[in-house]
Design a protein around this motif. Structure first.
Motif, PDB file in Angstrom:
ATOM      1  N   VAL A  72      -1.326   6.934  29.252  1.00 42.05           N
ATOM      2  CA  VAL A  72       0.085   7.280  29.444  1.00 42.05           C
ATOM      3  C   VAL A  72       0.757   7.588  28.106  1.00 42.05           C
ATOM      4  O   VAL A  72       1.509   8.541  27.967  1.00 42.05           O
ATOM      5  CB  VAL A  72       0.838   6.130  30.158  1.00 42.05           C
ATOM      6  CG1 VAL A  72       2.340   6.366  30.153  1.00 42.05           C
ATOM      7  CG2 VAL A  72       0.341   5.988  31.584  1.00 42.05           C
ATOM      8  N   LYS A  73       0.463   6.756  27.102  1.00 44.13           N
ATOM      9  CA  LYS A  73       1.120   6.905  25.808  1.00 44.13           C
ATOM     10  C   LYS A  73       0.471   7.980  24.943  1.00 44.13           C
ATOM     11  O   LYS A  73       1.103   8.504  24.033  1.00 44.13           O
ATOM     12  CB  LYS A  73       1.073   5.567  25.040  1.00 44.13           C
ATOM     13  CG  LYS A  73       2.010   4.519  25.596  1.00 44.13           C
ATOM     14  CD  LYS A  73       3.438   4.963  25.408  1.00 44.13           C
ATOM     15  CE  LYS A  73       4.413   3.837  25.519  1.00 44.13           C
ATOM     16  NZ  LYS A  73       5.805   4.305  25.446  1.00 44.13           N
ATOM     17  N   ASN A  74      -0.797   8.251  25.220  1.00 41.54           N
ATOM     18  CA  ASN A  74      -1.554   9.220  24.433  1.00 41.54           C
ATOM     19  C   ASN A  74      -1.439   8.894  22.949  1.00 41.54           C
ATOM     20  O   ASN A  74      -1.135   9.747  22.130  1.00 41.54           O
ATOM     21  CB  ASN A  74      -1.036  10.642  24.736  1.00 41.54           C
ATOM     22  CG  ASN A  74      -2.026  11.685  24.244  1.00 41.54           C
ATOM     23  OD1 ASN A  74      -3.179  11.358  23.970  1.00 41.54           O
ATOM     24  ND2 ASN A  74      -1.589  12.914  24.098  1.00 41.54           N
ATOM     25  N   ASP A  75      -1.664   7.622  22.650  1.00 42.17           N
ATOM     26  CA  ASP A  75      -1.423   7.154  21.289  1.00 42.17           C
ATOM     27  C   ASP A  75      -2.260   5.903  21.046  1.00 42.17           C
ATOM     28  O   ASP A  75      -2.038   4.872  21.671  1.00 42.17           O
ATOM     29  CB  ASP A  75       0.074   6.822  21.151  1.00 42.17           C
ATOM     30  CG  ASP A  75       0.431   6.316  19.767  1.00 42.17           C
ATOM     31  OD1 ASP A  75      -0.472   6.094  18.951  1.00 42.17           O
ATOM     32  OD2 ASP A  75       1.634   6.133  19.517  1.00 42.17           O
ATOM     33  N   GLU A  76      -3.213   6.007  20.136  1.00 40.35           N
ATOM     34  CA  GLU A  76      -4.125   4.884  19.857  1.00 40.35           C
ATOM     35  C   GLU A  76      -3.428   3.738  19.132  1.00 40.35           C
ATOM     36  O   GLU A  76      -3.897   2.613  19.155  1.00 40.35           O
ATOM     37  CB  GLU A  76      -5.268   5.377  18.942  1.00 40.35           C
ATOM     38  CG  GLU A  76      -6.341   6.163  19.649  1.00 40.35           C
ATOM     39  CD  GLU A  76      -7.327   5.255  20.400  1.00 40.35           C
ATOM     40  OE1 GLU A  76      -7.605   4.150  19.921  1.00 40.35           O
ATOM     41  OE2 GLU A  76      -7.804   5.671  21.468  1.00 40.35           O
ATOM     42  N   ARG A 126       3.687   2.322  37.763  1.00 39.20           N
ATOM     43  CA  ARG A 126       3.077   1.679  36.606  1.00 39.20           C
ATOM     44  C   ARG A 126       3.203   2.581  35.373  1.00 39.20           C
ATOM     45  O   ARG A 126       3.563   2.139  34.293  1.00 39.20           O
ATOM     46  CB  ARG A 126       1.611   1.396  36.922  1.00 39.20           C
ATOM     47  CG  ARG A 126       0.985   0.339  36.052  1.00 39.20           C
ATOM     48  CD  ARG A 126      -0.448   0.140  36.434  1.00 39.20           C
ATOM     49  NE  ARG A 126      -1.114   1.423  36.567  1.00 39.20           N
ATOM     50  CZ  ARG A 126      -1.983   1.710  37.540  1.00 39.20           C
ATOM     51  NH1 ARG A 126      -2.281   0.826  38.448  1.00 39.20           N
ATOM     52  NH2 ARG A 126      -2.552   2.906  37.580  1.00 39.20           N
ATOM     53  N   ASP A 127       2.911   3.859  35.573  1.00 38.73           N
ATOM     54  CA  ASP A 127       2.994   4.799  34.447  1.00 38.73           C
ATOM     55  C   ASP A 127       4.411   4.854  33.882  1.00 38.73           C
ATOM     56  O   ASP A 127       4.609   4.958  32.677  1.00 38.73           O
ATOM     57  CB  ASP A 127       2.549   6.202  34.873  1.00 38.73           C
ATOM     58  CG  ASP A 127       1.034   6.262  35.072  1.00 38.73           C
ATOM     59  OD1 ASP A 127       0.375   5.212  34.905  1.00 38.73           O
ATOM     60  OD2 ASP A 127       0.523   7.340  35.408  1.00 38.73           O
ATOM     61  N   ASN A 128       5.401   4.798  34.785  1.00 32.83           N
ATOM     62  CA  ASN A 128       6.797   4.808  34.328  1.00 32.83           C
ATOM     63  C   ASN A 128       7.088   3.603  33.461  1.00 32.83           C
ATOM     64  O   ASN A 128       7.759   3.711  32.431  1.00 32.83           O
ATOM     65  CB  ASN A 128       7.756   4.791  35.521  1.00 32.83           C
ATOM     66  CG  ASN A 128       8.144   6.202  35.901  1.00 32.83           C
ATOM     67  OD1 ASN A 128       7.940   7.122  35.116  1.00 32.83           O
ATOM     68  ND2 ASN A 128       8.680   6.378  37.078  1.00 32.83           N
ATOM     69  N   PHE A 160      -6.178  -2.154  31.623  1.00 35.08           N
ATOM     70  CA  PHE A 160      -4.769  -2.025  31.201  1.00 35.08           C
ATOM     71  C   PHE A 160      -4.670  -1.234  29.898  1.00 35.08           C
ATOM     72  O   PHE A 160      -3.827  -0.356  29.761  1.00 35.08           O
ATOM     73  CB  PHE A 160      -4.117  -3.409  31.038  1.00 35.08           C
ATOM     74  CG  PHE A 160      -3.763  -4.053  32.335  1.00 35.08           C
ATOM     75  CD1 PHE A 160      -2.713  -3.575  33.107  1.00 35.08           C
ATOM     76  CD2 PHE A 160      -4.491  -5.127  32.819  1.00 35.08           C
ATOM     77  CE1 PHE A 160      -2.386  -4.150  34.328  1.00 35.08           C
ATOM     78  CE2 PHE A 160      -4.177  -5.719  34.037  1.00 35.08           C
ATOM     79  CZ  PHE A 160      -3.122  -5.232  34.796  1.00 35.08           C
ATOM     80  N   ARG A 161      -5.550  -1.559  28.967  1.00 32.54           N
ATOM     81  CA  ARG A 161      -5.546  -0.852  27.682  1.00 32.54           C
ATOM     82  C   ARG A 161      -5.766   0.651  27.905  1.00 32.54           C
ATOM     83  O   ARG A 161      -5.058   1.484  27.342  1.00 32.54           O
ATOM     84  CB  ARG A 161      -6.650  -1.438  26.800  1.00 32.54           C
ATOM     85  CG  ARG A 161      -6.912  -0.697  25.499  1.00 32.54           C
ATOM     86  CD  ARG A 161      -5.999  -1.117  24.391  1.00 32.54           C
ATOM     87  NE  ARG A 161      -6.321  -0.456  23.129  1.00 32.54           N
ATOM     88  CZ  ARG A 161      -5.483  -0.351  22.124  1.00 32.54           C
ATOM     89  NH1 ARG A 161      -4.277  -0.847  22.193  1.00 32.54           N
ATOM     90  NH2 ARG A 161      -5.834   0.260  21.007  1.00 32.54           N
ATOM     91  N   ASP A 162      -6.761   0.984  28.753  1.00 30.57           N
ATOM     92  CA  ASP A 162      -7.062   2.394  29.017  1.00 30.57           C
ATOM     93  C   ASP A 162      -5.874   3.112  29.641  1.00 30.57           C
ATOM     94  O   ASP A 162      -5.540   4.238  29.274  1.00 30.57           O
ATOM     95  CB  ASP A 162      -8.277   2.515  29.950  1.00 30.57           C
ATOM     96  CG  ASP A 162      -9.566   2.037  29.278  1.00 30.57           C
ATOM     97  OD1 ASP A 162      -9.562   1.885  28.034  1.00 30.57           O
ATOM     98  OD2 ASP A 162     -10.557   1.792  29.992  1.00 30.57           O
ATOM     99  N   GLN A 163      -5.222   2.432  30.598  1.00 31.97           N
ATOM    100  CA  GLN A 163      -4.069   3.057  31.276  1.00 31.97           C
ATOM    101  C   GLN A 163      -2.925   3.296  30.292  1.00 31.97           C
ATOM    102  O   GLN A 163      -2.285   4.352  30.303  1.00 31.97           O
ATOM    103  CB  GLN A 163      -3.563   2.143  32.408  1.00 31.97           C
ATOM    104  CG  GLN A 163      -4.484   2.100  33.606  1.00 31.97           C
ATOM    105  CD  GLN A 163      -4.133   0.945  34.542  1.00 31.97           C
ATOM    106  OE1 GLN A 163      -3.296   0.102  34.230  1.00 31.97           O
ATOM    107  NE2 GLN A 163      -4.791   0.907  35.676  1.00 31.97           N
ATOM    108  N   ILE A 164      -2.685   2.306  29.433  1.00 29.74           N
ATOM    109  CA  ILE A 164      -1.580   2.441  28.470  1.00 29.74           C
ATOM    110  C   ILE A 164      -1.869   3.588  27.501  1.00 29.74           C
ATOM    111  O   ILE A 164      -1.005   4.414  27.228  1.00 29.74           O
ATOM    112  CB  ILE A 164      -1.365   1.113  27.715  1.00 29.74           C
ATOM    113  CG1 ILE A 164      -0.781   0.064  28.664  1.00 29.74           C
ATOM    114  CG2 ILE A 164      -0.436   1.304  26.517  1.00 29.74           C
ATOM    115  CD1 ILE A 164      -0.884  -1.372  28.160  1.00 29.74           C
TER     116      ILE A 164
END
Length: 201
Positions: free
Chosen positions: A111-115, A76-78, A104-108
């Motif tokens: 992973v992205k480290n970007d608000e 999923r992270d990939n 889903f929002r939290d996971q994204i």
């Protein structure tokens, strides 16, 4: 007309996320092929690519339709890492699918480290108004909290299907232009360690 080798159209990578059964595949297939698939049972993530004209410019959209069975966090992270923008879909007829959007929002974001990642919250199945469980107000409040657009769609009637994909591509495009400005300006972007050659115009 003299044939010039055209530069490759820009490619925008969109990831569909959301709980199982909310219509991610139905939206994707409706956008890709103009057809409504009622009972699509995805067993794995599917990738689609299509050339479209976005505000007069030919671009390619690459859509990864995640199947909802991505229990392996690494997979999923990939997927999330590879995406440039996200359509986070829930069904207006299912409370649980709306609740799942937060995860889903939290996971994204993790992973992205970007608000400010290009992101649309999508309430699908708006043709089933009589079965609505998630009110428009609830959805709009959540979108406002996340500072993202909220759009209701119906894969069945095709309502707003093109809109969500095109709106997201516009967000991705403006994000890329901003990043180009940053890397051309200050070269702040850590990933671009290569020396930027200056050319005086």
């Amino acid at each position: 007309m003299a044939k010039k080798a055209p530069s490759q159209p820009a490619l925008h990578k969109v990831i569909m996320v959301g709980a199982g059964g909310v219509g991610k595949s139905a939206l994707t297939l409706q956008f890709m092929y103009d057809e409504f698939v009622e009972d699509y049972e995805p067993t794995k993530a599917d990738s689609y690519r299509k050339k479209v004209v976005l505000d007069g410019e030919e671009v390619q959209i690459d859509i990864l339709d995640t199947a909802g069975q991505e229990d392996y966090a690494a997979i999923r992270d990939n997927y999330f890492r590879s995406g440039e923008g996200f359509l986070c879909v829930f069904s207006i007829t299912e409370d649980d699918s709306f609740a799942a959007t937060q995860e889903f929002r939290d996971q994204i974001l993790r992973v992205k480290n970007d608000e400010n990642i290009p992101f649309l919250l999508v309430g699908n199945k708006c043709d089933l108004e009589s079965k609505r469980k998630v009110t428009l107000d609830m959805s709009q409040r959540r979108a406002a909290e996340w500072r993202v657009p909220y759009v209701e769609t119906s894969a069945k009637t095709r309502a707003n299907v093109d809109k969500v994909f095109f709106d997201l591509m516009r967000e991705i495009r403006s994000r890329k232009l901003d990043e180009q400005k940053v890397s051309n300006g200050k070269g702040k972007d850590k990933s671009k360690r290569k020396k930027l050659k200056c050319c005086l115009l």
